[in-house]
Design a protein around this motif. Structure first.
Motif, short mmCIF file in Angstrom:
data_model
loop_
_atom_site.label_atom_id
_atom_site.label_comp_id
_atom_site.label_asym_id
_atom_site.label_seq_id
_atom_site.Cartn_x
_atom_site.Cartn_y
_atom_site.Cartn_z
N LEU A 84 1.07 -1.45 0.79
CA LEU A 84 0.23 0.08 -0.06
C LEU A 84 0.78 1.22 0.37
CD1 LEU A 84 -2.69 -1.16 2.42
CD2 LEU A 84 -2.74 -0.88 0.03
N VAL A 85 2.40 1.35 0.45
CA VAL A 85 3.01 2.45 0.25
C VAL A 85 3.16 2.74 -0.99
CG1 VAL A 85 5.38 3.39 1.03
CG2 VAL A 85 4.30 1.74 2.91
N THR A 86 4.10 1.88 -2.03
CA THR A 86 4.47 2.06 -3.16
C THR A 86 3.69 1.90 -4.26
OG1 THR A 86 4.91 0.00 -3.55
CG2 THR A 86 6.79 0.92 -2.29
N GLU A 87 1.76 2.23 -4.18
CA GLU A 87 1.22 1.99 -5.52
C GLU A 87 0.34 2.94 -5.82
OE1 GLU A 87 -0.77 -2.49 -4.79
OE2 GLU A 87 1.54 -2.99 -5.75
N ASP A 88 -0.35 3.29 -6.77
CA ASP A 88 -1.11 4.16 -6.65
C ASP A 88 -2.59 3.72 -6.19
OD1 ASP A 88 -3.05 2.60 -8.68
OD2 ASP A 88 -1.35 3.37 -10.94
N ALA A 89 -3.81 4.41 -6.46
CA ALA A 89 -4.65 4.07 -6.08
C ALA A 89 -5.69 3.28 -6.04
CB ALA A 89 -5.83 5.31 -5.45
N THR A 90 -5.00 2.85 -7.87
CA THR A 90 -5.95 1.98 -8.35
C THR A 90 -5.03 0.62 -7.74
OG1 THR A 90 -6.43 3.49 -9.90
CG2 THR A 90 -6.84 0.77 -10.74
N GLU A 91 -3.67 0.39 -7.90
CA GLU A 91 -3.37 -1.03 -7.92
C GLU A 91 -3.18 -1.15 -5.85
OE1 GLU A 91 0.40 0.73 -8.85
OE2 GLU A 91 1.04 -0.68 -10.83
N ARG A 92 -3.73 -0.53 -4.92
CA ARG A 92 -4.06 -0.24 -4.38
C ARG A 92 -5.25 -1.06 -3.96
NH1 ARG A 92 -0.99 5.40 -2.81
NH2 ARG A 92 -3.98 5.63 -2.45
N TYR A 93 -6.61 -0.18 -4.29
CA TYR A 93 -7.50 -0.82 -3.82
C TYR A 93 -7.61 -2.30 -4.43
CZ TYR A 93 -12.84 -2.00 -4.78
OH TYR A 93 -13.52 -2.52 -4.68
N LEU A 94 -7.06 -2.90 -5.86
CA LEU A 94 -7.27 -4.40 -6.67
C LEU A 94 -6.57 -5.39 -4.98
CD1 LEU A 94 -6.05 -3.24 -10.54
CD2 LEU A 94 -8.28 -4.23 -9.13
N LYS A 95 -4.86 -4.76 -5.27
CA LYS A 95 -4.64 -5.90 -3.25
C LYS A 95 -6.09 -5.51 -3.02
CE LYS A 95 -1.00 -7.46 -2.81
NZ LYS A 95 -0.38 -8.39 -2.91
N PHE A 96 -6.04 -4.52 -2.27
CA PHE A 96 -7.14 -5.03 -1.16
C PHE A 96 -8.31 -5.82 -1.84
CE2 PHE A 96 -11.23 -3.78 0.35
CZ PHE A 96 -11.14 -4.47 1.91
N TYR A 134 -9.00 2.80 4.67
CA TYR A 134 -7.68 2.07 5.56
C TYR A 134 -6.88 2.07 3.37
CZ TYR A 134 -5.61 -2.63 3.95
OH TYR A 134 -4.54 -3.80 3.66
N LEU A 135 -7.46 2.34 2.76
CA LEU A 135 -6.47 2.69 1.62
C LEU A 135 -5.90 4.13 1.18
CD1 LEU A 135 -8.75 1.20 -1.84
CD2 LEU A 135 -6.63 -0.13 -0.46
N GLY A 136 -6.26 4.85 2.16
CA GLY A 136 -5.21 6.16 2.20
C GLY A 136 -5.76 7.65 0.64
N ILE A 137 -7.47 7.15 0.69
CA ILE A 137 -8.19 7.96 -0.59
C ILE A 137 -9.01 8.40 0.03
CG2 ILE A 137 -6.96 6.27 -2.32
CD1 ILE A 137 -9.42 5.47 -2.94
N THR A 138 -9.60 8.87 -0.46
CA THR A 138 -11.14 10.04 -0.24
C THR A 138 -12.73 8.84 -0.90
OG1 THR A 138 -11.47 11.27 -2.46
CG2 THR A 138 -10.68 12.21 -0.40
N GLN A 139 -13.42 8.96 0.02
CA GLN A 139 -14.59 7.95 -0.85
C GLN A 139 -14.54 8.53 -1.94
OE1 GLN A 139 -17.64 7.87 2.53
NE2 GLN A 139 -19.25 6.59 1.02
N SER A 140 -15.06 9.80 -2.71
CA SER A 140 -14.90 9.64 -4.10
C SER A 140 -14.01 9.52 -5.02
CB SER A 140 -14.96 11.14 -4.38
OG SER A 140 -14.28 11.97 -3.99
#
Length: 189
Positions: free
Chosen positions: A142-154, A173-179
């Motif tokens: 989650l530290v090195t990937e972009d938001a989409t990659e983090r969500y796919l990993k989730f 958890y992903l460190g992004i906004t809900q939108s």
């Protein structure tokens, strides 16, 4: 109780007398959605095993924002280990994301198992080691990937929990906004 025993026996052998003792110390408990298993500012006094449901570990940052550190699904132990072991106040909350069914051991009963059952400490150590490794493996990408990659990993890590966890908790958890999370989900499907 069977799921807990099945889980524990992956880490070592116990005879029937030891299993009976463990069973006698356990309490089955239901924790409703949004209730706290343990709270920041208080000393953790119990170890739990999630039979059904999803829990999360969260804290508030210095801006007062709620941050979800990770989720705990079925067939995993739940405990604020540092607080439980040392008696210091916890810095995090452990909260039920869904209605949960748990197997609970209070501190006195847990200590009695450690003092009585030969090999119990070794089993517990193996369980904790596995959980710590799993936690690092889940957080590191989650530290090195972009938001989409983090969500796919989730989705890979929590395939059975994704539809049971509110989007606000997943975004935290992903460190992004809900939108942002909504946009990512829309683009993936």
């Amino acid at each position: 109780m069977k799921p807990f025993l099945h889980y524990i026996l992956q880490f070592g052998h116990l005879n029937q007398q030891q299993i009976d003792l463990i069973t006698s110390k356990a309490i089955e408990q239901e924790l409703p959605k949004d209730a706290y298993f343990s709270e920041a500012g208080k000393v953790a006094k119990q170890v739990g095993f999630v039979v059904e449901g999803v829990m999360r570990v969260c804290y508030y940052n210095n801006k007062g924002e709620e941050i979800t550190k990770y989720f705990i699904e079925e067939n995993n132990l739940v405990v604020d280990l540092e607080s439980f072991d040392t008696g210091i106040c916890s810095s995090a909350y452990v909260q039920a994301v869904t209605d949960c069914k748990l197997i609970i051991f209070n501190k006195k009963e847990w200590q009695e198992l450690l003092d009585t059952i030969v090999g119990w400490e070794t089993i517990v150590h193996k369980v904790i080691s596995k959980a710590l490794i799993q936690k690092v493996e889940r957080r590191s990408p989650l530290v090195t990937e972009d938001a989409t990659e983090r969500y796919l990993k989730f989705l890979e890590i929590y395939p059975n929990a994704v539809n049971r966890i509110p989007l606000a908790y997943i975004a935290s958890y992903l460190g992004i906004t809900q939108s942002s999370l909504s946009r990512i989900r829309k683009n993936i499907t």
